[in-house]
Design an enzyme around this catalytic site. Sequence first.
Site, PDB file in Angstrom:
ATOM      1  N   LYS A  95       0.844  -1.200   0.000  1.00 29.80           N
ATOM      2  CA  LYS A  95       0.000   0.000   0.000  1.00 29.80           C
ATOM      3  C   LYS A  95       0.880   1.252   0.000  1.00 29.80           C
ATOM      4  O   LYS A  95       1.720   1.422   0.891  1.00 29.80           O
ATOM      5  CB  LYS A  95      -0.898   0.019   1.239  1.00 29.80           C
ATOM      6  CG  LYS A  95      -2.086  -0.925   1.111  1.00 29.80           C
ATOM      7  CD  LYS A  95      -2.810  -1.041   2.425  1.00 29.80           C
ATOM      8  CE  LYS A  95      -4.051  -0.190   2.483  1.00 29.80           C
ATOM      9  NZ  LYS A  95      -4.828  -0.486   3.722  1.00 29.80           N
TER      10      LYS A  95
HETATM   11  C1  E4P Z   1      -8.284   0.396   3.731  1.00 27.17           C
HETATM   12  O1  E4P Z   1      -7.467  -0.248   3.114  1.00 27.17           O
HETATM   13  C2  E4P Z   1      -7.984   0.982   5.038  1.00 27.17           C
HETATM   14  O2  E4P Z   1      -7.264   0.053   5.822  1.00 27.17           O
HETATM   15  C3  E4P Z   1      -9.189   1.310   5.857  1.00 27.17           C
HETATM   16  O3  E4P Z   1     -10.363   0.834   5.300  1.00 27.17           O
HETATM   17  C4  E4P Z   1      -9.217   2.638   6.504  1.00 27.17           C
HETATM   18  O4  E4P Z   1     -10.458   2.768   7.138  1.00 27.17           O
HETATM   19  P1  E4P Z   1     -10.771   3.533   8.485  1.00 27.17           P
HETATM   20  O5  E4P Z   1     -11.276   4.862   8.105  1.00 27.17           O
HETATM   21  O6  E4P Z   1     -11.823   2.685   9.130  1.00 27.17           O
HETATM   22  O7  E4P Z   1      -9.498   3.571   9.295  1.00 27.17           O
END
Ligand code: E4P
Length: 246
Positions: A91
């Site tokens: 990522k």
């Molecule tokens: C996606 O890959 C992220 O890990 C995630 O969905 C971030 O979401 P949050 O806003 O619940 O932290």
Amino acid sequence: MKLFLDSANLQDIEEALQGGFIRGVTTNPSLLAKEPKGSYVGHAQKIIELIQKHGENLSLSVEVFTNDQKEMISQAKDFVKQLNYKQLAIKIPVSYKGQSNLNVMRELTSEGIIVNCTAAMTPLQLMMAAASGAKYVSLFYNRLRDAENEETYKAEREALIKNKVVEEADYDPNKVLHETVPLLMDYPDSEIIVGSIRTVLDVKESALAGGHIVTASLKILKDALMHFKTDDSVDKFLKDFESWIK
Ligand code: E4P
């Protein structure tokens, strides 16, 4: 559509694997930080072992934890080398304070590393990341919705509108998804992951709006299976059968 589990918790991952309904796992540094202290790569290794124990070959996303591009590239290569897992996606945030990270994505993908472009908020961010080779492009559904009203970012929000980068309606993540789908038509190998999911309805609505993958917590994915009329039907079947068998 496919469901991914958004978690670094080993018990949750195991439970979802047992259910067989997930096609991948996404993590991020905040999710890792909720787990017992230890090695970042070591924890990702444990997730891979769990996936393999269940005979699966699921996608696993692991995020870099730096904004320095050289470090991003070296962390990404290090994760790939140490984890040695074919379905590993790295990522990379789409950009950071005036710095585009598409060059990082391009370099990694040109070396055969799977990239998950993360933290995207607009159709063009998602499309440009796909054009740079990102296999997965992640929209942060509810964080985008939050941005419409956050007092902290009032000035930034107004500047984006004044500079015609976005318009008011662009804080509606469902609209953003609908608009992203046609923009991605030239990049059929890229898949939209919808993250930052908070309710079961978000899962359904984001998938229907064009998300190829929705990543959510185990709680939300389990809540999606529950319905009082399901319970009522099961109760009635058992009750009717009990009186018949007596
Ligand atoms: C996606 O890959 C992220 O890990 C995630 O969905 C971030 O979401 P949050 O806003 O619940 O932290």
